[in-house]
Motif scaffolding. Structure first.
Motif, PDB file in Angstrom:
ATOM      1  N   TRP A  66      -4.443  -0.102   1.095  1.00 24.73           N
ATOM      2  CA  TRP A  66      -6.006   0.194   1.216  1.00 24.73           C
ATOM      3  C   TRP A  66      -6.800  -1.077   1.690  1.00 24.73           C
ATOM      4  CZ3 TRP A  66      -9.770   1.309  -3.328  1.00 24.73           C
ATOM      5  CH2 TRP A  66     -10.973   1.791  -2.994  1.00 24.73           C
ATOM      6  N   ARG A  67      -7.478  -1.236   2.761  1.00 22.69           N
ATOM      7  CA  ARG A  67      -7.959  -2.314   3.307  1.00 22.69           C
ATOM      8  C   ARG A  67      -9.292  -1.962   3.746  1.00 22.69           C
ATOM      9  NH1 ARG A  67      -7.454  -7.104   4.283  1.00 22.69           N
ATOM     10  NH2 ARG A  67      -7.945  -8.198   6.051  1.00 22.69           N
ATOM     11  N   LEU A  68     -10.247  -3.106   3.342  1.00 16.51           N
ATOM     12  CA  LEU A  68     -11.684  -3.332   3.979  1.00 16.51           C
ATOM     13  C   LEU A  68     -11.772  -4.211   5.286  1.00 16.51           C
ATOM     14  CD1 LEU A  68     -14.652  -2.132   3.680  1.00 16.51           C
ATOM     15  CD2 LEU A  68     -14.864  -4.035   2.132  1.00 16.51           C
ATOM     16  N   TYR A  69     -12.396  -3.461   6.125  1.00 12.14           N
ATOM     17  CA  TYR A  69     -12.795  -4.267   7.551  1.00 12.14           C
ATOM     18  C   TYR A  69     -14.274  -4.199   7.110  1.00 12.14           C
ATOM     19  CZ  TYR A  69      -8.145  -3.385   8.806  1.00 12.14           C
ATOM     20  OH  TYR A  69      -6.800  -3.353   8.893  1.00 12.14           O
ATOM     21  N   ASP A  70     -14.779  -5.419   6.533  1.00  6.27           N
ATOM     22  CA  ASP A  70     -16.127  -5.614   6.193  1.00  6.27           C
ATOM     23  C   ASP A  70     -17.208  -5.877   7.378  1.00  6.27           C
ATOM     24  OD1 ASP A  70     -15.600  -8.116   6.023  1.00  6.27           O
ATOM     25  OD2 ASP A  70     -16.809  -8.641   4.259  1.00  6.27           O
ATOM     26  N   THR A  71     -16.667  -6.417   8.410  1.00  4.05           N
ATOM     27  CA  THR A  71     -17.642  -6.800   9.657  1.00  4.05           C
ATOM     28  C   THR A  71     -18.054  -5.352  10.232  1.00  4.05           C
ATOM     29  OG1 THR A  71     -15.412  -7.203  11.010  1.00  4.05           O
ATOM     30  CG2 THR A  71     -16.543  -9.102  10.089  1.00  4.05           C
ATOM     31  N   CYS A  72     -17.192  -4.302  10.236  1.00  4.15           N
ATOM     32  CA  CYS A  72     -17.367  -3.252  10.783  1.00  4.15           C
ATOM     33  C   CYS A  72     -17.925  -2.336   9.934  1.00  4.15           C
ATOM     34  CB  CYS A  72     -16.547  -2.919  11.988  1.00  4.15           C
ATOM     35  SG  CYS A  72     -14.942  -2.598  11.265  1.00  4.15           S
ATOM     36  N   GLY A  73     -17.390  -2.358   8.469  1.00  5.15           N
ATOM     37  CA  GLY A  73     -17.820  -1.417   7.463  1.00  5.15           C
ATOM     38  C   GLY A  73     -16.883  -0.150   7.532  1.00  5.15           C
ATOM     39  N   VAL A  74     -15.572  -0.431   7.553  1.00  3.11           N
ATOM     40  CA  VAL A  74     -14.595   0.369   7.885  1.00  3.11           C
ATOM     41  C   VAL A  74     -13.567   0.316   6.709  1.00  3.11           C
ATOM     42  CG1 VAL A  74     -12.730   1.542   9.156  1.00  3.11           C
ATOM     43  CG2 VAL A  74     -14.820   0.847  10.365  1.00  3.11           C
ATOM     44  N   HIS A  75     -13.227   1.216   5.945  1.00  2.57           N
ATOM     45  CA  HIS A  75     -12.082   1.033   5.091  1.00  2.57           C
ATOM     46  C   HIS A  75     -10.907   1.854   5.816  1.00  2.57           C
ATOM     47  CE1 HIS A  75     -12.645   4.519   1.983  1.00  2.57           C
ATOM     48  NE2 HIS A  75     -13.937   4.510   2.797  1.00  2.57           N
ATOM     49  N   HIS A  76      -9.639   1.375   5.219  1.00  2.00           N
ATOM     50  CA  HIS A  76      -8.474   1.942   5.817  1.00  2.00           C
ATOM     51  C   HIS A  76      -7.282   2.235   5.039  1.00  2.00           C
ATOM     52  CE1 HIS A  76      -4.846   0.629   8.707  1.00  2.00           C
ATOM     53  NE2 HIS A  76      -4.669   1.887   8.676  1.00  2.00           N
ATOM     54  N   VAL A  77      -6.745   3.553   5.072  1.00  2.53           N
ATOM     55  CA  VAL A  77      -5.986   3.873   3.749  1.00  2.53           C
ATOM     56  C   VAL A  77      -4.517   4.036   4.760  1.00  2.53           C
ATOM     57  CG1 VAL A  77      -5.100   5.497   2.282  1.00  2.53           C
ATOM     58  CG2 VAL A  77      -7.564   4.758   2.490  1.00  2.53           C
ATOM     59  N   SER A  78      -3.422   3.540   4.758  1.00  2.00           N
ATOM     60  CA  SER A  78      -2.231   3.665   5.393  1.00  2.00           C
ATOM     61  C   SER A  78      -1.070   3.882   4.627  1.00  2.00           C
ATOM     62  CB  SER A  78      -1.987   2.507   6.594  1.00  2.00           C
ATOM     63  OG  SER A  78      -1.861   1.016   5.748  1.00  2.00           O
ATOM     64  N   THR A  79       0.145   4.361   5.380  1.00  2.00           N
ATOM     65  CA  THR A  79       1.468   4.676   4.505  1.00  2.00           C
ATOM     66  C   THR A  79       2.392   3.769   5.304  1.00  2.00           C
ATOM     67  OG1 THR A  79       1.982   6.371   5.714  1.00  2.00           O
ATOM     68  CG2 THR A  79       0.812   6.759   3.755  1.00  2.00           C
ATOM     69  N   GLU A  80       3.520   3.485   4.671  1.00  8.09           N
ATOM     70  CA  GLU A  80       4.490   2.729   5.475  1.00  8.09           C
ATOM     71  C   GLU A  80       4.952   3.602   6.632  1.00  8.09           C
ATOM     72  OE1 GLU A  80       7.452   1.665   2.553  1.00  8.09           O
ATOM     73  OE2 GLU A  80       6.119  -0.187   1.998  1.00  8.09           O
ATOM     74  N   THR A  81       4.911   4.812   6.750  1.00  8.22           N
ATOM     75  CA  THR A  81       5.381   5.903   7.614  1.00  8.22           C
ATOM     76  C   THR A  81       4.305   5.765   8.863  1.00  8.22           C
ATOM     77  OG1 THR A  81       4.451   7.714   6.449  1.00  8.22           O
ATOM     78  CG2 THR A  81       6.716   7.108   6.113  1.00  8.22           C
ATOM     79  N   GLY A  82       3.154   4.962   8.666  1.00  7.18           N
ATOM     80  CA  GLY A  82       2.595   5.157   9.816  1.00  7.18           C
ATOM     81  C   GLY A  82       1.281   5.957   9.996  1.00  7.18           C
TER      82      GLY A  82
END
Length: 171
Positions: free
Chosen positions: A104-120
């Motif tokens: 779970w990662r936050l890209y604060d410059t554009c205000g998007v958070h990203h949830v990802s799995t190892e399977t893509g």
């Protein structure tokens, strides 16, 4: 010591660019300033909210009367549509396949958070928007901790929001 001032050039177009059998998003800015990205998350690292909104406008305009023919084009439309116009059924179905290990990662410059799995599997979400979530996904997000480049009020607010979702009573 001199600090170089970076001039931000607005996005005016985009295209799918192929090099050595790999496909990239080519982002074209005013003054023919271009940059290519192989992965959507790499764009988010370099974009601000204006860039993201402009790219969505351009993608939506391009595919208002035609269907995307390329996988990269389809990917652009799907990822941006999920960000700006999420479909409840689509998002809930995707979440069924999101299990540990999860990032779970936050890209604060554009205000998007990203949830990802190892399977893509990826879900990109605007911080201020409320997306339909299964009960399990917010809990997994908290267990796996939000990754941020630097502490920010946006990150704190996002953590509070997800904590509330994860702890809401079952109906």
């Amino acid at each position: 010591m001199l600090n170089s001032l970076q001039t931000k050039y607005p996005i005016i177009d985009w295209e799918v660019y192929t090099k050595d059998s790999r496909k990239y998003w080519k982002i074209i800015r005013v003054g023919d300033h271009t940059k290519v990205y192989q992965f959507f998350k790499d764009m988010l690292k370099n974009f601000d909210r204006d860039d993201l909104v402009k790219l969505w406008d351009l993608v939506r305009e391009r595919f208002s009367s035609i269907e995307p023919t390329d996988d990269k084009e389809r990917s652009s439309r799907v990822k941006l549509k999920r960000l700006f116009e999420p479909d409840t059924d689509d998002l809930l179905e995707l979440q069924r396949y999101m299990h540990d290990p999860l990032t779970w990662r936050l890209y604060d410059t554009c205000g998007v958070h990203h949830v990802s799995t190892e399977t893509g599997l990826d879900i990109f979400m605007l911080v201020e928007k409320d997306y339909p979530m299964t009960r399990g996904l917010p809990m997994l997000m908290l267990v796996n901790k939000l990754q941020v480049d630097q502490h920010s009020e946006m990150a704190d607010e996002l953590l509070r929001k997800i904590f509330i979702l994860a702890n809401r009573p079952r109906h």
